[in-house]
Design a protein around this motif. Structure first.
Motif, short mmCIF file in Angstrom:
data_model
loop_
_atom_site.label_atom_id
_atom_site.label_comp_id
_atom_site.label_asym_id
_atom_site.label_seq_id
_atom_site.Cartn_x
_atom_site.Cartn_y
_atom_site.Cartn_z
N UNK A 139 0.85 -1.19 0.00
CA UNK A 139 0.00 0.00 0.00
C UNK A 139 0.88 1.24 0.00
N UNK A 140 0.50 2.30 -0.72
CA UNK A 140 1.33 3.50 -0.76
C UNK A 140 1.53 4.09 0.63
N UNK A 141 2.74 4.55 0.90
CA UNK A 141 3.03 5.14 2.20
C UNK A 141 4.31 5.97 2.09
N UNK A 142 4.51 6.88 3.04
CA UNK A 142 5.73 7.65 3.09
C UNK A 142 6.89 6.76 3.55
N UNK A 143 8.07 7.14 3.17
CA UNK A 143 9.26 6.31 3.39
C UNK A 143 9.41 5.88 4.85
N UNK A 144 9.27 6.80 5.80
CA UNK A 144 9.48 6.47 7.21
C UNK A 144 8.35 5.64 7.80
N UNK A 145 7.23 5.55 7.09
CA UNK A 145 6.10 4.76 7.57
C UNK A 145 6.18 3.30 7.13
N UNK A 288 3.39 17.05 -6.62
CA UNK A 288 2.68 18.01 -5.78
C UNK A 288 2.03 17.32 -4.58
N UNK A 289 1.86 18.06 -3.51
CA UNK A 289 1.22 17.52 -2.30
C UNK A 289 -0.20 17.07 -2.60
N UNK A 290 -0.92 17.84 -3.42
CA UNK A 290 -2.30 17.50 -3.75
C UNK A 290 -2.37 16.15 -4.46
N UNK A 291 -1.51 15.94 -5.45
CA UNK A 291 -1.51 14.67 -6.20
C UNK A 291 -1.16 13.51 -5.29
N UNK A 292 -0.19 13.71 -4.40
CA UNK A 292 0.20 12.63 -3.50
C UNK A 292 -0.93 12.28 -2.53
N UNK A 293 -1.64 13.28 -2.03
CA UNK A 293 -2.75 13.02 -1.12
C UNK A 293 -3.88 12.28 -1.82
N UNK A 297 -5.00 8.28 -0.96
CA UNK A 297 -6.36 7.88 -0.56
C UNK A 297 -6.97 6.91 -1.57
N UNK A 298 -6.98 7.31 -2.85
CA UNK A 298 -7.69 6.53 -3.86
C UNK A 298 -6.97 5.23 -4.21
N UNK A 299 -5.65 5.28 -4.28
CA UNK A 299 -4.91 4.05 -4.58
C UNK A 299 -5.04 3.04 -3.45
N UNK A 300 -4.96 3.52 -2.22
CA UNK A 300 -5.13 2.63 -1.07
C UNK A 300 -6.50 1.97 -1.08
N UNK A 305 -9.81 -2.88 -2.10
CA UNK A 305 -11.04 -3.44 -2.66
C UNK A 305 -10.78 -4.52 -3.70
N UNK A 306 -9.62 -4.44 -4.37
CA UNK A 306 -9.37 -5.33 -5.52
C UNK A 306 -8.25 -6.32 -5.30
#
Length: 310
Positions: A139-145, A288-293, A297-300, A305-306
């Motif tokens: 699942x997508x996450x920030x490096x330190x997470x 951009x921060x917006x694209x990452x946010x 959310x949506x990729x996770x 779900x799939x």
């Protein structure tokens, strides 16, 4: 001064047009490949008697093992889980008649290559598929997470490609023929936020493969990096297949048709189209921060779900 500027702009415009024209020519090969530059049926077998596939116990590696056996090669399967290797080897031998040799090795370790070298002694190896790999965070996450599996990831995704290539390339150079397929990822084609470590290791595979191809193409050796996007495999938690997400068998069968395309291929037409579309998105949008946010959310949600996430 004005004339010089005009000529400079014309030159830049011509170079940009030439760049996209060359991309269009390359892209057209995917549509016309079988008519333009079809591979002879004996091509893969002509490389040598044996094909070596890492990460061969399941997923893409298993699919390459079956498909290359159907092309008449004997198969060396290398992976961590002995039971999986034995089951797949038995299936290949029964369905294709090819010989199968299995080597148990954990590519997250760095002390496995002497045993692999000894096990490959005396084999005429025509094809190497550097497929083994792992993802730091599904699942997508920030490096330190992400989980602390950094060294394992580097051994598996980077060291395995370098060391397996070094083991096998020398004999290919002596025989002046051979095929090396290095399985990277679409995430390695550009820096991919929220998959930073995985993306970086796969970018190494892209750069390493292209550099080697420049060094060894005059010696009759084909080295190609394969950069697929979504494939339904155990590593991707058996994500549901669709027009973009291919099964491993579908992807591998199509990817082998594109060996003659060049030093890099996405492996299938659907992924090549996706890659060209993504190339049109400016990097500042992706980072951009917006694209990452939005992606986070949506990729996770989509993956949960799939995919078969326990």
């Amino acid at each position: 001064m004005g004339e010089i500027q005009d000529q400079l702009f014309i030159l830049i415009g011509a170079l940009v047009c030439l760049k996209y024209l060359l991309k269009c020519v390359k892209f057209s090969k995917y549509f016309l490949l079988r008519l333009w530059n079809p591979l002879p049926k004996s091509f893969f077998r002509s490389m040598g008697e044996w094909a070596v596939i890492t990460g061969a116990g399941d997923g893409i590696g298993k699919a390459y093992s079956y498909e290359l056996a159907k092309h008449g090669l004997n198969i060396v399967m290398i992976s961590r889980t002995l039971e999986k290797l034995q089951a797949v080897a038995k299936g290949i031998e029964q369905t294709t008649g090819s010989q199968v040799k299995i080597i148990q090795a954990d590519f997250t370790k760095d002390d496995i290559y002497e045993n692999i070298k000894e096990s490959l002694q005396g084999l005429e190896i025509g094809i190497l598929v550097n497929n083994v790999g792992m993802v730091h965070n599904y699942l997508p996450s920030h490096f330190l997470s992400g989980p602390d599996k950094i060294q394992n990831l580097i051994h598996c995704n980077i060291s395995s490609v370098v060391k397996m290539t070094r083991l096998i390339l020398r004999d290919m150079e002596i025989r002046r023929k051979g095929l090396i397929l290095n399985i990277s990822s679409g995430a390695g084609r550009f820096p991919c936020p929220l998959y930073s470590l995985y993306s970086s290791t796969k970018a190494f595979v892209c750069t390493f493969s292209k550099a080697l191809q420049a060094e060894y193409k005059e010696k009759g050796i084909i080295i190609q990096v394969v950069t697929p996007y979504s494939i339904s495999t155990p590593m991707t938690k058996h994500i549901n297949p669709n027009k973009i997400t291919k099964t491993a068998d579908e992807f591998v069968k199509e990817s082998l048709d594109f060996v003659a395309v060049g030093d890099e291929t996405c492996g299938c037409l659907a992924h090549e189209i996706l890659a060209h579309l993504l190339d049109f998105i400016p990097s500042w949008v992706i980072y951009s921060d917006l694209a990452q946010n939005i992606f986070l959310i949506h990729c996770t949600n989509y993956l949960k779900q799939n995919s078969n996430i326990q």
